[in-house]
Design a protein around this motif. Sequence first.
Motif, PDB file in Angstrom:
ATOM      1  N   PRO A 110       0.673  -0.964  -0.109  1.00 16.15           N
ATOM      2  CA  PRO A 110       0.292   0.024   0.012  1.00 16.15           C
ATOM      3  C   PRO A 110       1.141   1.309   0.005  1.00 16.15           C
ATOM      4  O   PRO A 110       1.765   1.303   0.858  1.00 16.15           O
ATOM      5  CB  PRO A 110      -0.851  -0.054   1.271  1.00 16.15           C
ATOM      6  CG  PRO A 110      -0.713  -1.502   1.577  1.00 16.15           C
ATOM      7  CD  PRO A 110       0.560  -2.171   1.020  1.00 16.15           C
ATOM      8  N   PRO A 111       0.605   2.234  -0.906  1.00 17.72           N
ATOM      9  CA  PRO A 111       1.428   3.447  -0.892  1.00 17.72           C
ATOM     10  C   PRO A 111       0.891   4.486   0.325  1.00 17.72           C
ATOM     11  O   PRO A 111      -0.311   4.255   0.974  1.00 17.72           O
ATOM     12  CB  PRO A 111       1.068   4.022  -2.182  1.00 17.72           C
ATOM     13  CG  PRO A 111      -0.096   3.406  -2.542  1.00 17.72           C
ATOM     14  CD  PRO A 111      -0.345   2.064  -1.778  1.00 17.72           C
ATOM     15  N   TYR A 112       1.311   5.685   0.211  1.00 17.17           N
ATOM     16  CA  TYR A 112       0.861   6.556   1.199  1.00 17.17           C
ATOM     17  C   TYR A 112      -0.346   7.343   0.500  1.00 17.17           C
ATOM     18  O   TYR A 112      -0.846   6.872  -0.505  1.00 17.17           O
ATOM     19  CB  TYR A 112       2.058   7.552   1.646  1.00 17.17           C
ATOM     20  CG  TYR A 112       2.405   8.457   0.739  1.00 17.17           C
ATOM     21  CD1 TYR A 112       2.056  10.035   0.604  1.00 17.17           C
ATOM     22  CD2 TYR A 112       3.199   8.363  -0.632  1.00 17.17           C
ATOM     23  CE1 TYR A 112       2.227  10.817  -0.463  1.00 17.17           C
ATOM     24  CE2 TYR A 112       3.492   9.063  -1.499  1.00 17.17           C
ATOM     25  CZ  TYR A 112       3.060  10.340  -1.438  1.00 17.17           C
ATOM     26  OH  TYR A 112       3.609  11.316  -2.338  1.00 17.17           O
ATOM     27  N   ALA A 113      -0.880   7.939   1.443  1.00 15.94           N
ATOM     28  CA  ALA A 113      -2.278   8.549   1.366  1.00 15.94           C
ATOM     29  C   ALA A 113      -2.613   9.159  -0.095  1.00 15.94           C
ATOM     30  O   ALA A 113      -3.695   8.887  -0.844  1.00 15.94           O
ATOM     31  CB  ALA A 113      -2.683   9.609   2.280  1.00 15.94           C
ATOM     32  N   LYS A 114      -1.375   9.988  -0.623  1.00 13.07           N
ATOM     33  CA  LYS A 114      -1.840  10.523  -2.028  1.00 13.07           C
ATOM     34  C   LYS A 114      -1.924   9.247  -3.187  1.00 13.07           C
ATOM     35  O   LYS A 114      -3.009   9.649  -4.100  1.00 13.07           O
ATOM     36  CB  LYS A 114      -0.551  11.319  -2.210  1.00 13.07           C
ATOM     37  CG  LYS A 114      -0.611  11.877  -3.845  1.00 13.07           C
ATOM     38  CD  LYS A 114       0.777  12.834  -4.081  1.00 13.07           C
ATOM     39  CE  LYS A 114       0.549  13.323  -5.433  1.00 13.07           C
ATOM     40  NZ  LYS A 114       1.963  14.099  -5.705  1.00 13.07           N
ATOM     41  N   TRP A 115      -1.546   8.413  -3.011  1.00 17.63           N
ATOM     42  CA  TRP A 115      -1.667   7.444  -4.147  1.00 17.63           C
ATOM     43  C   TRP A 115      -2.522   6.097  -3.761  1.00 17.63           C
ATOM     44  O   TRP A 115      -2.404   5.149  -4.543  1.00 17.63           O
ATOM     45  CB  TRP A 115      -0.286   6.800  -4.494  1.00 17.63           C
ATOM     46  CG  TRP A 115       0.647   8.081  -5.399  1.00 17.63           C
ATOM     47  CD1 TRP A 115       1.742   8.719  -4.733  1.00 17.63           C
ATOM     48  CD2 TRP A 115       0.282   8.753  -6.568  1.00 17.63           C
ATOM     49  NE1 TRP A 115       2.078   9.545  -5.226  1.00 17.63           N
ATOM     50  CE2 TRP A 115       1.340   9.761  -6.463  1.00 17.63           C
ATOM     51  CE3 TRP A 115      -0.571   8.649  -7.188  1.00 17.63           C
ATOM     52  CZ2 TRP A 115       1.106  10.586  -7.629  1.00 17.63           C
ATOM     53  CZ3 TRP A 115      -0.637   9.362  -8.629  1.00 17.63           C
ATOM     54  CH2 TRP A 115       0.245  10.410  -8.635  1.00 17.63           C
ATOM     55  N   LEU A 116      -2.991   6.130  -2.550  1.00 16.06           N
ATOM     56  CA  LEU A 116      -3.729   4.978  -2.056  1.00 16.06           C
ATOM     57  C   LEU A 116      -4.855   4.585  -3.006  1.00 16.06           C
ATOM     58  O   LEU A 116      -5.173   3.322  -3.418  1.00 16.06           O
ATOM     59  CB  LEU A 116      -4.082   4.967  -0.468  1.00 16.06           C
ATOM     60  CG  LEU A 116      -4.978   3.840  -0.080  1.00 16.06           C
ATOM     61  CD1 LEU A 116      -4.144   2.670   0.080  1.00 16.06           C
ATOM     62  CD2 LEU A 116      -5.327   4.292   1.570  1.00 16.06           C
ATOM     63  N   GLY A 117      -5.704   5.714  -3.147  1.00 16.19           N
ATOM     64  CA  GLY A 117      -6.862   5.586  -4.046  1.00 16.19           C
ATOM     65  C   GLY A 117      -6.660   5.024  -5.391  1.00 16.19           C
ATOM     66  O   GLY A 117      -7.312   4.035  -6.130  1.00 16.19           O
ATOM     67  N   THR A 118      -5.524   5.569  -6.115  1.00 15.25           N
ATOM     68  CA  THR A 118      -5.074   5.158  -7.480  1.00 15.25           C
ATOM     69  C   THR A 118      -4.613   3.757  -7.562  1.00 15.25           C
ATOM     70  O   THR A 118      -5.033   2.818  -8.368  1.00 15.25           O
ATOM     71  CB  THR A 118      -3.918   6.081  -7.971  1.00 15.25           C
ATOM     72  OG1 THR A 118      -4.383   7.366  -7.844  1.00 15.25           O
ATOM     73  CG2 THR A 118      -3.593   5.614  -9.137  1.00 15.25           C
ATOM     74  N   ALA A 119      -3.786   3.207  -6.405  1.00 13.38           N
ATOM     75  CA  ALA A 119      -3.227   1.999  -6.224  1.00 13.38           C
ATOM     76  C   ALA A 119      -4.430   0.970  -6.273  1.00 13.38           C
ATOM     77  O   ALA A 119      -4.588  -0.154  -6.781  1.00 13.38           O
ATOM     78  CB  ALA A 119      -2.016   1.713  -5.290  1.00 13.38           C
ATOM     79  N   TYR A 120      -5.376   1.160  -5.331  1.00 12.47           N
ATOM     80  CA  TYR A 120      -6.439   0.341  -5.026  1.00 12.47           C
ATOM     81  C   TYR A 120      -7.348   0.352  -6.204  1.00 12.47           C
ATOM     82  O   TYR A 120      -7.556  -0.837  -6.693  1.00 12.47           O
ATOM     83  CB  TYR A 120      -7.014   0.915  -3.720  1.00 12.47           C
ATOM     84  CG  TYR A 120      -8.475   0.020  -3.617  1.00 12.47           C
ATOM     85  CD1 TYR A 120      -8.341  -1.077  -2.921  1.00 12.47           C
ATOM     86  CD2 TYR A 120      -9.794   0.369  -3.995  1.00 12.47           C
ATOM     87  CE1 TYR A 120      -9.486  -1.771  -2.674  1.00 12.47           C
ATOM     88  CE2 TYR A 120     -10.848  -0.088  -3.836  1.00 12.47           C
ATOM     89  CZ  TYR A 120     -10.824  -1.337  -2.970  1.00 12.47           C
ATOM     90  OH  TYR A 120     -11.736  -2.107  -2.984  1.00 12.47           O
ATOM     91  N   ALA A 121      -7.603   1.312  -6.950  1.00  6.80           N
ATOM     92  CA  ALA A 121      -8.526   1.034  -8.091  1.00  6.80           C
ATOM     93  C   ALA A 121      -7.985   0.398  -9.159  1.00  6.80           C
ATOM     94  O   ALA A 121      -8.613  -0.313  -9.953  1.00  6.80           O
ATOM     95  CB  ALA A 121      -9.061   2.615  -8.481  1.00  6.80           C
TER      96      ALA A 121
END
Length: 238
Positions: A110-121
């Motif tokens: 899991p990346p930090y907050a800025k990229w969490l949604g992008t990585a998850y999607a």
Amino acid sequence: MRDLFGVGPLDGFSTADWLATPSQRLLEVTAGEVFADPIGELTRVRDGLEWYPRDVWLFVMAGHWRRISQLEHFVGRTGSRGDELGSRLIAASLVRDVMRLGLLQGRCYPPYAKWLGTAYAALGRPEQGALEAVVAATDWEAREEALVGAYELVASAHNALEVTGPVDPHVRPFHGRPFRVLGADRFVSALRGAITDPTVRCIDHDAGSIDAVSDSTDVLTRPYVWQRLRGLYGGEVE
């Protein structure tokens, strides 16, 4: 590498090193293209850190299940008392942990907050629509309905990994009260029970890795700070 991790990965990464190192830092080093590595040491580091050892992985997932177990009943309990803001805040925290679990189940750091949604999607997880409904819900009943749908999908994904024995993926009332929960502590117990590595088994708490313990940028970006947390996992403090 010592500047990035506080230790030299080629010298051997201990259980304490794995658990005290933020997943974002592991992602930074193992992701992306390498265009030249004539000495080969960078490739050796990346190969060694490509993914958690099996039992470390189970412990990391258990930590996020533990966080869910601690909050899952509060979405309804706060909302039913008229605290909609509190219910929204707790639900958003639960969504983040479910997203992190989804990434971990997919063997993605899991990346930090800025990229969490992008990585998850990018994973195309089946519970994504339910999680989007959680944060869009305008009342606690709709929020809970979406959350329990997401829980059951993530619980089924856990069973599909076959890293533990099957765990009932269905939600249930919270001690007879009119709030539905998964009972996420059951997944913590299953994961801890499946760990065989003695250095992981002897950890005397279920707090999980550093990412489940703290979301402070000052902790997660400074090796000299997170190295002080190695003692949580049986390691010597640097």
